[in-house]
Design an enzyme around this catalytic site. Structure first.
Site, short mmCIF file in Angstrom:
data_model
loop_
_atom_site.label_atom_id
_atom_site.label_comp_id
_atom_site.label_asym_id
_atom_site.label_seq_id
_atom_site.Cartn_x
_atom_site.Cartn_y
_atom_site.Cartn_z
N TYR A 140 15.33 71.88 42.46
CA TYR A 140 16.20 71.77 43.70
C TYR A 140 15.33 70.86 44.68
O TYR A 140 15.93 70.23 45.28
CB TYR A 140 16.37 73.18 44.20
CG TYR A 140 16.88 73.48 45.51
CD1 TYR A 140 18.23 72.98 45.90
CD2 TYR A 140 16.13 73.83 46.72
CE1 TYR A 140 18.55 72.94 47.13
CE2 TYR A 140 16.56 73.83 47.93
CZ TYR A 140 17.84 73.42 48.37
OH TYR A 140 18.44 73.56 49.41
N GLU A 173 12.20 73.75 51.69
CA GLU A 173 11.65 73.92 50.18
C GLU A 173 11.09 72.60 49.89
O GLU A 173 10.23 72.24 49.10
CB GLU A 173 12.73 74.10 49.14
CG GLU A 173 13.11 75.66 49.45
CD GLU A 173 12.10 76.65 48.77
OE1 GLU A 173 11.39 76.16 47.64
OE2 GLU A 173 12.20 77.80 49.03
N THR A 193 15.71 70.67 53.49
CA THR A 193 15.29 72.06 53.36
C THR A 193 13.86 72.11 53.41
O THR A 193 13.23 71.30 53.00
CB THR A 193 15.53 72.64 51.81
OG1 THR A 193 15.08 73.89 51.66
CG2 THR A 193 15.45 71.69 50.68
#
Length: 351
Positions: free
Chosen positions: A159, A137, A135
């Site tokens: 996460y 992120e 991801t």
């Protein structure tokens, strides 16, 4: 049937899993999907491709499983003997990860390890190719703009931290065991199948509902957060392309275009025929329907993250050059497609 490739998808009931299953079936695969036992039905995204397992022509099968249960995953991999595993399952909501950090780590980080270990323990290293859903992120507090495969990671949520472990354990198993294991560092990708707790779908569903008189106000957090949004259908093709390469690797998939939450809101409401005008500042800022003067967008501090990620912008040069992958749908067209789908749903006219 025996000559067909076999794929196993964890997270098959999610947005990406549904599009990927559809793609693989079109490519002639036998597809096995892992779904969690849930208190409510969560298979609506894949109902159109599901086949009764006793159908002699069936090529799509579902298995109950969970990324926190290693023996369960081992059994499913042993039963299905997949040529390709697409590990899409995750607790994938950033905000929720601050509330359930331990579960997020167990499912997203250690869950990936469990799947890799299943491949290794069963002696499938030279048969099974592995795709890991990484991801954008991971970049978090971005160290450079745009971000590519060589940009340092700086995760800003439980996460992202869990996904960082997953990323590196995939690299480790690739290098330690010669496993064909690849990370797809996918920037935000949306679609009409996106879950309603994610900001883009929250916006498009609210814009449709407000325009139909079914909702009063859309509440959001950071209006100035900027993301690189693409279409999920195009991104799952990139996942598949990674598993078709002779050599594994890590690839960024992104559009290279950044858009603010504020702009996405404006486009979504425009598709319903409404024009948004902004008044106020900070948490007092509001979006006003220009035609009626009513407040239809407001800021709610509860939606701000404890550690915000302000700007993510991807550089997919490697994916273009090596895979031949390209995005096609603009973020504005994506927003409009999602709004139209939500309007059809709320009017009860969706096919």
């Amino acid at each position: 049937m025996t000559d067909r490739k076999v794929a196993l998808i964890s997270g098959v009931t999610g947005q990406d899993g549904a599009y990927l299953a559809e793609l693989l079936l079109d490519e002639g695969y036998i597809v096995h999907g892992i779904k969690r036992r849930s208190s409510s039905f969560n298979t609506q995204r894949i109902e159109h491709i599901y086949q009764e397992r006793h159908d002699p022509e069936a090529r799509f099968f579902l298995h109950y499983g969970d990324m926190t249960d290693s023996t369960n995953l081992l059994r499913i991999v042993q039963q299905t003997q997949p040529h390709e595993i697409y590990n899409l399952a995750a607790q994938s909501h950033v905000q929720v990860s601050f509330e359930t950090p331990e579960y997020t780590a167990n499912a997203d980080a250690i869950g990936t390890l469990r799947m890799l270990e299943a491949i290794r323990i069963l002696g499938l290293i030279h048969r099974t190719r592995f795709y890991q859903a990484s991801t954008s992120e991971l970049y978090g507090l971005a160290q450079e703009i745009p971000q590519n495969e060589k940009t340092p990671f700086y995760p800003r949520s439980p996460y992202a931290a869990a996904k960082l472990y997953a990323y590196w354990i995939v690299v480790n198993y690739r290098e330690a065991y010669g496993m064909h294991a690849s990370n797809g560092i996918l920037f935000n990708h949306e679609s009409p199948l996106r879950g309603e707790t994610f900001v883009t779908r929250k916006i498009t569903r609210a814009a449709a509902a407000i325009s139909l008189g079914k909702q009063e106000v859309l509440y959001l957090g950071n209006l100035d957060a900027q993301r690189d949004w693409g279409h999920a259908r195009e991104y799952v093709r990139g996942m598949w392309m990674m598993c078709q390469q002779d050599r594994p690797g890590d690839y960024v998939l992104a559009t290279g275009v950044t858009t603010s939450v504020r702009t996405f809101v404006e486009w979504a409401f425009e598709e319903t025929g409404m024009t948004i005008e902004w008044v106020g500042e900070g948490i007092e800022e509001r979006g006003i329907d220009a035609a009626t003067g009513k407040c239809v967008v407001a800021v709610d501090p509860r939606y701000f993250r404890p550690t915000e990620v302000d700007l993510l912008l991807g550089d997919a040069t490697k994916a273009r050059q090596v895979l031949g992958w390209r995005h096609e749908t603009s973020v504005r067209d994506l927003a409009c497609e999602m709004v139209r789908e939500d309007l059809s749903y709320l009017r009860g006219t969706r096919q």
